[in-house]
Write a protein that holds these residues in place. Sequence first.
Motif, PDB file in Angstrom:
ATOM      1  N   LEU A   1      -6.263 -99.302   6.088  1.00  0.00           N
ATOM      2  CA  LEU A   1      -5.213 -99.152   5.073  1.00  0.00           C
ATOM      3  C   LEU A   1      -5.824 -98.478   3.854  1.00  0.00           C
ATOM      4  O   LEU A   1      -6.661 -99.075   3.158  1.00  0.00           O
ATOM      5  CB  LEU A   1      -4.631-100.512   4.674  1.00  0.00           C
ATOM      6  CG  LEU A   1      -3.504-100.461   3.631  1.00  0.00           C
ATOM      7  CD1 LEU A   1      -2.274 -99.770   4.212  1.00  0.00           C
ATOM      8  CD2 LEU A   1      -3.149-101.855   3.140  1.00  0.00           C
TER       9      LEU A   1
ATOM     10  N   ASN B   1       0.404-107.520  10.826  1.00  0.00           N
ATOM     11  CA  ASN B   1       1.065-107.683   9.529  1.00  0.00           C
ATOM     12  C   ASN B   1       0.097-108.283   8.528  1.00  0.00           C
ATOM     13  O   ASN B   1      -0.594-109.257   8.834  1.00  0.00           O
ATOM     14  CB  ASN B   1       2.284-108.599   9.657  1.00  0.00           C
ATOM     15  CG  ASN B   1       3.357-108.016  10.548  1.00  0.00           C
ATOM     16  OD1 ASN B   1       3.312-108.157  11.762  1.00  0.00           O
ATOM     17  ND2 ASN B   1       4.320-107.356   9.938  1.00  0.00           N
TER      18      ASN B   1
ATOM     19  N   GLN C   1      -1.750 -99.479  -3.248  1.00  0.00           N
ATOM     20  CA  GLN C   1      -0.835-100.019  -2.242  1.00  0.00           C
ATOM     21  C   GLN C   1      -0.814-101.543  -2.329  1.00  0.00           C
ATOM     22  O   GLN C   1      -1.854-102.198  -2.252  1.00  0.00           O
ATOM     23  CB  GLN C   1      -1.263 -99.597  -0.834  1.00  0.00           C
ATOM     24  CG  GLN C   1      -1.117 -98.118  -0.567  1.00  0.00           C
ATOM     25  CD  GLN C   1      -0.649 -97.849   0.861  1.00  0.00           C
ATOM     26  OE1 GLN C   1       0.472 -98.185   1.220  1.00  0.00           O
ATOM     27  NE2 GLN C   1      -1.514 -97.244   1.653  1.00  0.00           N
TER      28      GLN C   1
ATOM     29  N   GLU D   1      -0.426-108.658   3.905  1.00  0.00           N
ATOM     30  CA  GLU D   1       0.170-108.499   2.574  1.00  0.00           C
ATOM     31  C   GLU D   1      -0.934-108.336   1.555  1.00  0.00           C
ATOM     32  O   GLU D   1      -1.972-109.015   1.629  1.00  0.00           O
ATOM     33  CB  GLU D   1       1.038-109.705   2.229  1.00  0.00           C
ATOM     34  CG  GLU D   1       1.732-109.576   0.880  1.00  0.00           C
ATOM     35  CD  GLU D   1       2.642-110.750   0.575  1.00  0.00           C
ATOM     36  OE1 GLU D   1       3.234-110.760  -0.526  1.00  0.00           O
ATOM     37  OE2 GLU D   1       2.746-111.659   1.419  1.00  0.00           O
TER      38      GLU D   1
ATOM     39  N   LEU E   1       0.635-102.543  10.488  1.00  0.00           N
ATOM     40  CA  LEU E   1      -0.273-101.463  10.884  1.00  0.00           C
ATOM     41  C   LEU E   1      -0.398-101.391  12.402  1.00  0.00           C
ATOM     42  O   LEU E   1      -0.463-102.435  13.089  1.00  0.00           O
ATOM     43  CB  LEU E   1      -1.649-101.689  10.266  1.00  0.00           C
ATOM     44  CG  LEU E   1      -1.701-101.837   8.745  1.00  0.00           C
ATOM     45  CD1 LEU E   1      -3.127-102.093   8.297  1.00  0.00           C
ATOM     46  CD2 LEU E   1      -1.137-100.590   8.070  1.00  0.00           C
TER      47      LEU E   1
ATOM     48  N   ASN F   1      -1.833 -94.731  -2.225  1.00  0.00           N
ATOM     49  CA  ASN F   1      -0.756 -93.987  -1.584  1.00  0.00           C
ATOM     50  C   ASN F   1      -0.094 -93.142  -2.660  1.00  0.00           C
ATOM     51  O   ASN F   1       0.556 -93.673  -3.562  1.00  0.00           O
ATOM     52  CB  ASN F   1       0.259 -94.945  -0.952  1.00  0.00           C
ATOM     53  CG  ASN F   1       1.371 -94.195  -0.257  1.00  0.00           C
ATOM     54  OD1 ASN F   1       1.234 -93.009   0.064  1.00  0.00           O
ATOM     55  ND2 ASN F   1       2.477 -94.875  -0.016  1.00  0.00           N
TER      56      ASN F   1
ATOM     57  N   SER G   1      -2.800 -92.534   6.312  1.00  0.00           N
ATOM     58  CA  SER G   1      -2.412 -93.866   6.756  1.00  0.00           C
ATOM     59  C   SER G   1      -2.363 -93.880   8.270  1.00  0.00           C
ATOM     60  O   SER G   1      -2.122 -92.844   8.908  1.00  0.00           O
ATOM     61  CB  SER G   1      -1.048 -94.234   6.179  1.00  0.00           C
ATOM     62  OG  SER G   1      -0.041 -93.376   6.672  1.00  0.00           O
TER      63      SER G   1
ATOM     64  N   GLN H   1       2.528-104.881   4.757  1.00  0.00           N
ATOM     65  CA  GLN H   1       2.262-103.707   5.579  1.00  0.00           C
ATOM     66  C   GLN H   1       2.256-104.144   7.045  1.00  0.00           C
ATOM     67  O   GLN H   1       1.909-105.273   7.371  1.00  0.00           O
ATOM     68  CB  GLN H   1       0.894-103.087   5.224  1.00  0.00           C
ATOM     69  CG  GLN H   1       0.671-102.851   3.745  1.00  0.00           C
ATOM     70  CD  GLN H   1       1.445-101.668   3.230  1.00  0.00           C
ATOM     71  OE1 GLN H   1       1.845-100.783   3.998  1.00  0.00           O
ATOM     72  NE2 GLN H   1       1.675-101.623   1.922  1.00  0.00           N
TER      73      GLN H   1
END
Length: 1626
Positions: free
Chosen positions: A692, A744, A701, A746, A707, A696, A722, A705
């Motif tokens: 990550l 996932n 960021q 955060e 990924l 961005n 990304s 997210q």
Amino acid sequence: MASLPASERRAFALKINRHSSAEIRKHFSGTSHGSLPHHRHSHSASGSFCFNIPQSYEAVEPVDLDEFLMSQLRSGDAELMQELGEFPDDDLEVELVERECRTIRPSVPEEGVELDPHVRDCVQSYTQPWLVVSRRTQGYGWIAYSERTDANRLLQRQMFEFDVQPDKQEQLEKSPSLAELCDDTTRTTLTCSDFNLRALQPDRRVENLLRFSSPEELDRFNLEARNSNRYGELFGLYPPIDEEDAVAIRPIPDCPKEHFGQRILVRCQTIKFDIEIEPLFATMALYDLKEKKKISENFHFDINSDQMKGFLRVHTPHTDASTLARSAVFSISYPSPDIYLVIKIEKVLQQGEIGDCAEPYMVLKENLMMLKIIEKVLQQGEIGDCAEPYMVLKESDAAKNREKLEKLRNQAEGFCQRLGRYRMPFAFATVNIMSAINSTLERDTSDTDSINGKGTMEKKGLPRRNSDRFSVMEDNYILSGFKPAVPMCTFIKQEGERLSDEDLFKFLAEIKRSSNQRRVKIIPGYLKLEVSLVPETVPGCLSPELIPVKPVSEKNPRAVKEVLEFPSSEVYVPHNIYRNLLYVYPLRLNLTNRLTSARNITVKIQFMSGEDPSCAMPVIFGKSSGPEFLQEVYTPVTYHNRSPDFYDEIKIRLPARLTEKHHLLLTFYHISCQQKQNQTGSVESLIGYSWLPMLNNDRLQTGQQCLPIILDKLPGNYSLHSPEKLPAQVPPVKWMENHKGLFNLELQAVSSVQTQDSHLERFFTLCHALEGKTTFPIRLGDEKISENMFEHELKLSIISLSSSGLEPLVLFLHQVLDKLFRLIMQPMVIAGQTANLAQIAFESVVSVVNSLHNSQELAKDHQGRNCLLATYLYFVFRLPDTQHEIHTTGTGGLMAHPESRYSTLTRATANTVGFMLLQSRIRSTSNPDIPAPQSPEDTEVANILGKGLNLPGSRMTAAGNVSNTSQSSTGSTRPTNRKLFHEELALQMVVSTGVCRENVYKSTCMIFVQTGKTTNMLTAETSRNLLMCFLWIIKNADQNLVQRWTVDMPLSQLSRLLELLTICISCFEYRGKQSSDKVSTQALQKSQQAKVRLEEALLGGIGARGQMMKRVGGNDRTLGQRENLRWRKDLTQWRQTNDRQDKSKAELDQEAIISGNLATETNLIVLDLLEMIVQAVPLADCKDNVVGGVLKVLLHSLTCNQSTTFLSHCFSTLRALIVKFGDLLFEEEAEQCADLCQKVLHYCSSCVDGNRSQACATLYLIMRYSYNSASGGLYEAVNEVYKVIVPILEAHRDFRRLASTHDKLQRAFENIIQKGHKRMFGTYFRVGFYGSKFGDLDEQEFIYKEPGITHLPEISHRLENFYSQCFGDGVLEMIKDSTPVDRKKLNPNKAYVQITFVEPYFDDYEMKDRLTNFEKNFNLRRFMYTTPFTKSGRPRGELNEQYKRKTILTTMHAFPYIKTRINVIQKEEFDLTPIEVAIEDMQKKTRELAEATHREKPDAVMLQMVLQGSVTATVNQGPLEVAQVFLNEIPADPKLFRHHNKLRLCFKEFILRCGEAIEKNKQLITPDQKEYQQEMKKNYNKLRENLRPMLERKIPELYKPIIKPRIENRDSFKRNSLRRTQDENS
């Protein structure tokens, strides 16, 4: 009292000669022009001290400074006037004060890194010293005061009933006794039958009070009386202000500090399990169940023994002292009973599920009974008692299973050596913070008879929002007054499927709802914590950045960590320290759809500065018993779970400068827990990678997210993209599940340099691009800005600042305002053109200031200033130092030309423009298009600069002194930054328009000097001074001007004016001469304590100035101490203002006389203004509220101690009010009239004879006019009375009385015309009493007459209160309905009251003669109320089954009567059939339509409401439904023919009235209601067509010829409108 010699006096107790220059001049003016006496020293008879005149005094008249200044100003010398009006240049002192740092060193970015301009500015803002401005000549201001003269010695003593002792009443003139008033003076006794009213003589003191021909004459008489014998000099009665009190000192704002909420210290004392076989690791954090939010970062700790730590020595290269902490400081900004401390326990990863790994810890089945006993002891006993039986039991088990335990320990050691870097969840425990504290408080209060009244917690708002206005919530608590709590809790086995925060909140909710939780498995063991408030100093404390906090302990105790708070709601406190942290929260990995053997999954997380493995940065905060910072961390492993949930928190110290190469690298592994035979090497099996990027579009960021995971080796330059947008690679990259997002996580940033707001980030980025060396196009997010569009985008970013959130705006408030002021001051050259940014930047400043000042979330100080703005101006603000920057090269990108004050982006031609603009002093520094000749704007600017900006203490003025005037290469003097800044702000004020102009002129002082508006938080003494100035203005202003001012005043402002007058009355109330002899012991003690503190301050080294500032602007603003203490700057002493013990009795008496005259005069000024307001009432539209407000002020004055002089005038004003507005007062202000009667009756028994006379005259007038008002103003009856009197007067030729009689008749008829339908005659209620408690009233019914707008709940509440006081609580019951009362169902021990609204009832023939409103409310004996019912017993039903019972009551006498209630002597009842009910309803609707249509002043809203209920088809049981029920068919019963026909005729008239109303409404509607009118017309036509067949159908039998009977003419008005019953006649 003899005085000590000077040598024996203490230094701080010396007193100076208090003879003023005025007294000395007065003394010399009274002597002869010859030689002066050498010595004069005497005492007067009264004990007053005469002056001791030394020979050195010369009779030289000093210069009158005021007269001298006025004479100089009249000369017209502009320069002299400006010089006199300006303050000295050296009056203001500018200091650079080093800011206080909590830690041993400030938090700053890492060294050797080139910082972004925004980060550089933020760091500079957080580390630079405060700029503090103080005034050198603050204590030497002019003091305007009114000199006391000998006129005070000649003041007349005012008589106060308060001062009249009951046993020492002055023998004043007495009123004539009843014996003297009797006709026969020889009688020794007097009874009411002997009293001869005709022989009574009027009291000569009140003889003329009620003799007036008109209200105007009464007002003139009262005015003349008030103006006689008035004291002219108001300030002559007011005590002069002390010199030190004349200096207006604004409170010093609080210094900017780092925000903390309520701070609690949590110490982990014990984590104890039954067996110790392996190391365990703990994490604690706070969770708010109500907000469903984690409100603190994790605190990692462990209490492992050295033996257990040795198991992990292979994986722990070294251990830093900071990681050994077992205590943490938590901050709670929003305390709540729903805050839980959650402790999670982890262990080293091993083979098996969590339950299998916990099995050795679990209690055996045969020991369950013992465990229950232990749990009971845990609940009731002390810690030692709880643990003792538990440990005895387990030691016996351990002895029996020693070999088994040793085997388990060896297995654990093997797992630690092999899998020591991986952990797995094990158990958790929860502690409710508030419950733990409350339990301690309850135990403590049981021993000490409660703490703070009720113990536990004090419910109160916190200053965490920087706001004094919070909603009342259940979670506002202040923790205080408790001993350290020691909660103990057991451990619950963690379930592998319930690891997320959502699962945790569900569990906490179950705990709160019920003690019977769902079945959970308890792991034997306990956790012992100590919870307490944080002491002032915590040795060995570390900040969240691991910087030691002062004071640093020399003994090197175990570290205590401050845990960073994540507040559950917004915190409006600007950033004050450098902080740049990132928190990463892995959430979930979903591999269920992939056929893989990967089950024991962990994620390795690294913060990379490049793609090489060596670029892993050691910026990840370590956990317990290890290094402070790590390069990589692993998430805990859930055994055999392909889709694990994660709960870990990774804390990262972000680099100050982020680049596109910085990224998070995520590596996914399968961990082999079971060691296979012949297996060597790593236990990790690679699953894949993800990453990550930190930035961005140049923005950090954050947020959630999802990924994808790459299976192959990472491609080159992967970090520049990304993972979702990775370009196609050669060879192709292999993705797991076709590039689907599987992982996932955060990210949450806590940063004082990352704005995390798009509007702020855009603004800062463009501002720094403007200041630095920038090449175009500029990249801003996902867009590129060219040079031509730069100015436009910059202006948009300035405008959009108002769209940013309030919290981020406040967090970066200092930086935002600094940039805006810089844009105002410093013109910019963009693309070769000078950019006019000052105006738009100024408007943005106004918008920001206005939004902050008006925000309800932000606090204001005692003077109404926004605390954030006041703090910024006092500590932070400094003028943009453009001249210094001009000579700075290489760093700021500014041009180095010595004459240029402009930044430029690309073009060198800006030199010429800058040089040209510099030559003109008149032109704006930001708008060169303003012409040089003098303009009206320049005049207004000069006025603003002259009046507003050179105020003493103006921060804008003072800050300019930092930048001295500099010389250009040509030798000319360049204007100072201060002058330029003031000119620019003043110019922008002048040229501003619209809302900006309104806001800036409304808050001018707030912008320049942050004065703000004064609120009611002033000190008592300041308020008193302001009120005295207000009364002086009212006394001396032109009365016509004041009256016009009150007439034009809005109603809300007029109400506030009346409230202010009420405050004036209380403020200057006479306290009595007796209180002058007393000295407040409490005040004296406070003064002595303050004196001791002063001596300590003087001798202890903090300095007098520091003590002074602490008293004036510090947190201790105790009003009592400040009112009784005065700081003498010249004498360095404390003295009391209430030092009356040094005054003689004569001086105290004189003070009492002055105080009494001051109270009388101030109250008379208030009375003057009230009279002006009342006399302006007929000219205004707010008469009702004004008269009530004036009466309220007068009533308040009667509750205070008042002199006889004022009371006589106050009663005169009250009588004038009653004469002019009697009807209004008795109808609209019934409650206040009741209070008025009470106050007047109180003075009727006054010990002062004059007060009694005035009160009696007022009481008589109240009774007289209240009777007239209660009768509704029976003006028509006046004519009937005078019909009898006029012939007699004509026969006697008494023309004087005839003139008076006709004058009264004229006024009566005029009142009839003027008041019309506004007259309120009364409202009537039937009141029935039931129960033996009422005695003779049992089963008696009365008709009560109440004021015209009385509602049923009002009289019900009044009677209920009255009879509840008579019988006691619980005895009286109110019957809510109007149905007949059944005595059998009543409780004999209770009293019952039934109240029903009734209306006057007239027969049809009576209504022909009762045409006017008066005739319908006069001579009333019959009243009626209705009761709806159905045959089935229900009160309401369908139209065809709805009956109505009419009950007609006849009273013994007719209303109006001398009593307000009359007995009911007869009751008649008759029932209406459903069709008769329908007839009545339709007749009522028709009348309403006719009245709304034919009003003199049509009301469109009322007309439309009536129409809406008549013609709209959707109205339930509306006219159409009534017609369909009763008119659809001709009734079969001939008895109903006439009712059917009558209803048909009612509908015909109803349709006719509807048509008239529709046409009337067409005339009244506005253009936007045309569609509404068309819809109404359409509904009317539809209704008419639906009714047409039914209305045209007639009954033939009813239209046969009939003979009309003769009807007698009945004069119903002259006869009694009642039917006498035989009971009454008999």
